[in-house]
Motif scaffolding. Structure first.
Motif, PDB file in Angstrom:
ATOM      1  N   VAL A  44      13.197 -15.369  15.618  1.00 42.75           N
ATOM      2  CA  VAL A  44      12.601 -14.040  15.764  1.00 42.75           C
ATOM      3  C   VAL A  44      13.556 -13.127  16.518  1.00 42.75           C
ATOM      4  N   VAL A  45      14.136 -13.643  17.580  1.00 42.24           N
ATOM      5  CA  VAL A  45      15.095 -12.859  18.362  1.00 42.24           C
ATOM      6  C   VAL A  45      16.278 -12.457  17.481  1.00 42.24           C
ATOM      7  N   GLU A  46      16.762 -13.381  16.666  1.00 49.78           N
ATOM      8  CA  GLU A  46      17.883 -13.091  15.767  1.00 49.78           C
ATOM      9  C   GLU A  46      17.514 -11.983  14.777  1.00 49.78           C
ATOM     10  N   GLU A  47      16.326 -12.045  14.220  1.00 49.87           N
ATOM     11  CA  GLU A  47      15.898 -11.022  13.262  1.00 49.87           C
ATOM     12  C   GLU A  47      15.700  -9.666  13.946  1.00 49.87           C
ATOM     13  N   ILE A  48      15.227  -9.662  15.177  1.00 50.75           N
ATOM     14  CA  ILE A  48      15.109  -8.410  15.935  1.00 50.75           C
ATOM     15  C   ILE A  48      16.493  -7.801  16.126  1.00 50.75           C
ATOM     16  N   GLU A  49      17.458  -8.617  16.489  1.00 46.23           N
ATOM     17  CA  GLU A  49      18.826  -8.128  16.659  1.00 46.23           C
ATOM     18  C   GLU A  49      19.390  -7.608  15.340  1.00 46.23           C
ATOM     19  N   ASN A  50      19.097  -8.292  14.224  1.00 47.31           N
ATOM     20  CA  ASN A  50      19.544  -7.824  12.914  1.00 47.31           C
ATOM     21  C   ASN A  50      18.943  -6.457  12.590  1.00 47.31           C
ATOM     22  N   GLN A  51      17.671  -6.283  12.883  1.00 43.70           N
ATOM     23  CA  GLN A  51      17.011  -5.008  12.612  1.00 43.70           C
ATOM     24  C   GLN A  51      17.591  -3.900  13.481  1.00 43.70           C
ATOM     25  N   ILE A  52      17.905  -4.204  14.728  1.00 42.36           N
ATOM     26  CA  ILE A  52      18.521  -3.207  15.614  1.00 42.36           C
ATOM     27  C   ILE A  52      19.884  -2.799  15.070  1.00 42.36           C
ATOM     28  N   SER A  53      20.672  -3.762  14.611  1.00 46.97           N
ATOM     29  CA  SER A  53      21.971  -3.439  13.999  1.00 46.97           C
ATOM     30  C   SER A  53      21.785  -2.528  12.804  1.00 46.97           C
ATOM     31  N   TYR A  54      20.796  -2.819  11.969  1.00 43.65           N
ATOM     32  CA  TYR A  54      20.512  -1.984  10.804  1.00 43.65           C
ATOM     33  C   TYR A  54      20.126  -0.564  11.233  1.00 43.65           C
ATOM     34  N   LEU A  55      19.228  -0.467  12.216  1.00 43.91           N
ATOM     35  CA  LEU A  55      18.786   0.851  12.674  1.00 43.91           C
ATOM     36  C   LEU A  55      19.930   1.668  13.270  1.00 43.91           C
ATOM     37  N   LEU A  56      20.886   0.966  13.861  1.00 45.21           N
ATOM     38  CA  LEU A  56      22.053   1.654  14.434  1.00 45.21           C
ATOM     39  C   LEU A  56      23.117   1.942  13.383  1.00 45.21           C
ATOM     40  N   GLY A  57      22.875   1.494  12.164  1.00 45.66           N
ATOM     41  CA  GLY A  57      23.831   1.752  11.084  1.00 45.66           C
ATOM     42  C   GLY A  57      25.024   0.819  11.115  1.00 45.66           C
ATOM     43  N   GLU A  58      24.892  -0.315  11.767  1.00 48.61           N
ATOM     44  CA  GLU A  58      25.989  -1.269  11.887  1.00 48.61           C
ATOM     45  C   GLU A  58      25.913  -2.368  10.836  1.00 48.61           C
ATOM     46  N   ASP A  59      24.973  -2.276   9.949  1.00 44.40           N
ATOM     47  CA  ASP A  59      24.777  -3.318   8.937  1.00 44.40           C
ATOM     48  C   ASP A  59      25.761  -3.204   7.804  1.00 44.40           C
TER      49      ASP A  59
END
Length: 59
Positions: A44-59
């Motif tokens: 869950v923590v990993e997916e939260i971090e992935n979503q934050i990266s996406y929201l920041l445009g780092e994906d």
């Protein structure tokens, strides 16, 4: 950065607690405990971090 919703942590946790209580037919107190425990799992923590990266445009 992606447009962010203006939500509070309280609004989100209350919504999720209500949803868990309804979906799993448990009390709100137990739903809060379940939510808290679920959030602490590594996946869950990993997916939260992935979503934050996406929201920041780092994906």
């Amino acid at each position: 950065m992606t447009q962010l919703d203006n939500l509070t942590m309280k609004e989100v946790t209350e919504h999720l607690t209500d949803r868990i209580a309804t979906d799993f037919d448990v009390t709100k107190k137990d739903a809060r405990k379940l939510l808290t425990n679920a959030l602490s799992y590594n996946i869950v923590v990993e997916e939260i971090e992935n979503q934050i990266s996406y929201l920041l445009g780092e994906d």
